[in-house]
Motif scaffolding. Structure first.
Motif, mmCIF file in Angstrom:
data_model
loop_
_atom_site.group_PDB
_atom_site.id
_atom_site.type_symbol
_atom_site.label_atom_id
_atom_site.label_comp_id
_atom_site.label_asym_id
_atom_site.label_seq_id
_atom_site.Cartn_x
_atom_site.Cartn_y
_atom_site.Cartn_z
ATOM 1 N N SER A 140 -7.862 1.252 -0.322
ATOM 2 C CA SER A 140 -7.081 0.400 -1.218
ATOM 3 C C SER A 140 -7.422 -1.050 -0.904
ATOM 4 O O SER A 140 -7.514 -1.431 0.266
ATOM 5 C CB SER A 140 -5.577 0.619 -1.029
ATOM 6 N N LEU A 199 -8.555 2.413 -4.972
ATOM 7 C CA LEU A 199 -7.615 1.608 -5.759
ATOM 8 C C LEU A 199 -7.812 0.125 -5.460
ATOM 9 O O LEU A 199 -7.897 -0.288 -4.305
ATOM 10 C CB LEU A 199 -6.180 2.010 -5.423
ATOM 11 N N GLU A 255 0.824 -1.208 0.000
ATOM 12 C CA GLU A 255 0.000 0.000 0.000
ATOM 13 C C GLU A 255 0.858 1.258 0.000
ATOM 14 O O GLU A 255 0.479 2.278 -0.597
ATOM 15 C CB GLU A 255 -0.920 -0.017 1.221
#
Length: 443
Positions: A429, A330, A232
């Motif tokens: 994410s 994301l 990440e």
């Protein structure tokens, strides 16, 4: 009975429409949260409290000029309407002093969007009981944040968007008596006692290894596994202009070579902007509907994030990106490596739980540098042997997520933004772990 956030927002919009003068247009953004925060030290509650806040961002447009103003809202409709009237008055005085904006591009479609993600959140007493049960004897330091976050948008063209989502985010560290620490988190919308207990148990097991003597490594290239939290940090840095339409148009993107076709990433790599079902609203801060985007497919660049302003300036097609053109949700596709087989597949090398202080050492080459952090371990024959002293890495994304990427895990972790600067954020994410054949350590 107090008005709901949606009713408060609707009242502002209705009054603003009535107050418009001929030739004027507006956009109105709305942000609100009702959050509970609990801070832990030594696995005990040291501070607890609630935060309820709301604000609005008014943009006034006339004759090609635009100006905007943010103001705080309260629980009193009359006070809020007075602040709206005051903001409108100030913007009307400001507009004639400005020059026309050559890249002003408003979405004039009357789109509608309404999303309510209202999964029941755990009672804080339940969370406290789980922490006590799993870490009552440990030095656990962390913060638990939970509650609904609201976002709204409306325009004089008839667009209206509303997004409300419940979520929780528990970010903590377990400290060893020698000062070393394991960092972990658990976040999402559906609390699972089993999932939290498993995450806590994994951190506890890693904490035991931190009591062993540190292993000092020489600079060089090492086989490594990057846990989702470490990955990440890498993808987060890539989001600094990597997929931005403006950065790519001006040559400032770290992924310039990927989008020009001069380089590619691993065929295992698929990266999406996965807005649908995420905690982020399905509309941008500029007032355009968002949609899911395939940014990278099998290692090749496809779509990019384009805001309305970049579309006007660089003759591109806007696709609902925020003004900063960074992914809000994301998602990196899963692979075929089962988490329980990670150490065996790694065999000998580094297990990296976290990275920190990342920056570009060579932006055009997408080359990054940073430090290992917290629980990084040396593994031999598929077994953890010792913690590793803090090391600096310096490597290219085209290597780590390109030629050196061996596998991605089946399991993925949902990582929510822990930022509370000003307000809780909606960014997220969804990431697997990554096994790489070679990671370059420099010192």
């Amino acid at each position: 009975m107090a008005d709901t956030p949606l009713q408060c927002f609707q009242t502002l919009v209705d009054n603003l429409r009535d107050a418009l003068a001929p030739g004027e247009h507006f956009t109105l953004g709305y942000s609100a949260e009702h959050s509970q925060f609990i801070r832990f030290n030594h696995a005990r509650v040291r501070q607890a409290g609630d935060v309820s806040q709301a604000s609005a961002l008014l943009r006034l447009v006339k004759d090609g000029r635009q100006a905007e103003m943010r103001f705080t809202l309260g629980n009193d409709d009359q006070v809020d309407l007075e602040r709206l009237e005051g903001a409108l008055s100030q913007l009307r005085q400001t507009l004639p002093l400005l020059t026309a904006d050559p890249y002003l591009k408003l979405d004039e479609t009357p789109w509608q969007s309404h999303s309510l993600l209202e999964q029941a959140l755990p009672d804080c007493s339940e969370v406290l009981a789980e922490v006590e049960r799993g870490a009552g004897d440990l030095d656990l330091v962390g913060i638990y944040a939970t509650g609904p976050i609201c976002r709204g948008f409306a325009s004089s063209f008839g667009a209206f968007g509303w997004h409300q989502a419940n979520s929780f985010n528990f970010d903590w560290s377990l400290f060893h008596a020698n000062g070393q620490a394991v960092k972990a988190s658990y976040a999402g919308q559906d609390w699972s006692r089993e999932a939290f207990a498993s995450r806590l148990q994994q951190a506890r097991e890693q904490l035991d290894y931190l009591g062993r003597p540190l292993r000092v490594l020489e600079p060089g290239q090492y086989r490594a596994f990057l846990a989702p939290a470490a990955l990440e940090e890498i993808t987060g840095l890539l989001c600094w202009g990597g997929f931005s339409g403006q950065s790519l148009a001006t040559g400032d993107s770290p992924l310039q070579r990927l989008y020009s076709g001069d380089a590619r990433l691993s065929p295992l790599l698929n990266i999406d902007e996965q807005v649908i079902g995420s905690l982020s609203p399905a509309f941008s801060d500029e007032g355009s509907p968002r949609r899911d985007l395939r940014l990278v497919s099998e290692g090749r660049a496809l779509e990019r994030l384009v805001s309305a302003r970049s579309a006007a300036e660089f003759a591109l097609e806007a696709n609902g990106a925020d003004s900063y053109e960074s992914p809000c949700a994301l998602s990196l596709g899963a692979g075929d490596l089962v988490a329980s087989e990670v150490l065996a597949r790694l065999d000998t090398g580094l297990y990296i739980s976290n990275l920190w202080y990342l920056n570009y050492s060579d932006l055009p080459a997408a080359r990054m540098t940073g430090l290992t952090r917290f629980a990084t371990f040396w593994v031999e024959d598929g077994k953890i042997q010792a913690p590793v002293s803090t090391m600096r890495f310096d490597d290219s994304v085209y290597s780590l997520l390109g030629s050196q990427l061996e596998a991605l895990t089946v399991e993925r972790e949902m990582i929510l933004s822990t930022s509370t600067y000003g307000q809780r954020q909606t960014g997220s994410s969804h990431l697997p772990g990554a096994l790489v054949r070679g990671l370059t350590l420099t010192l």
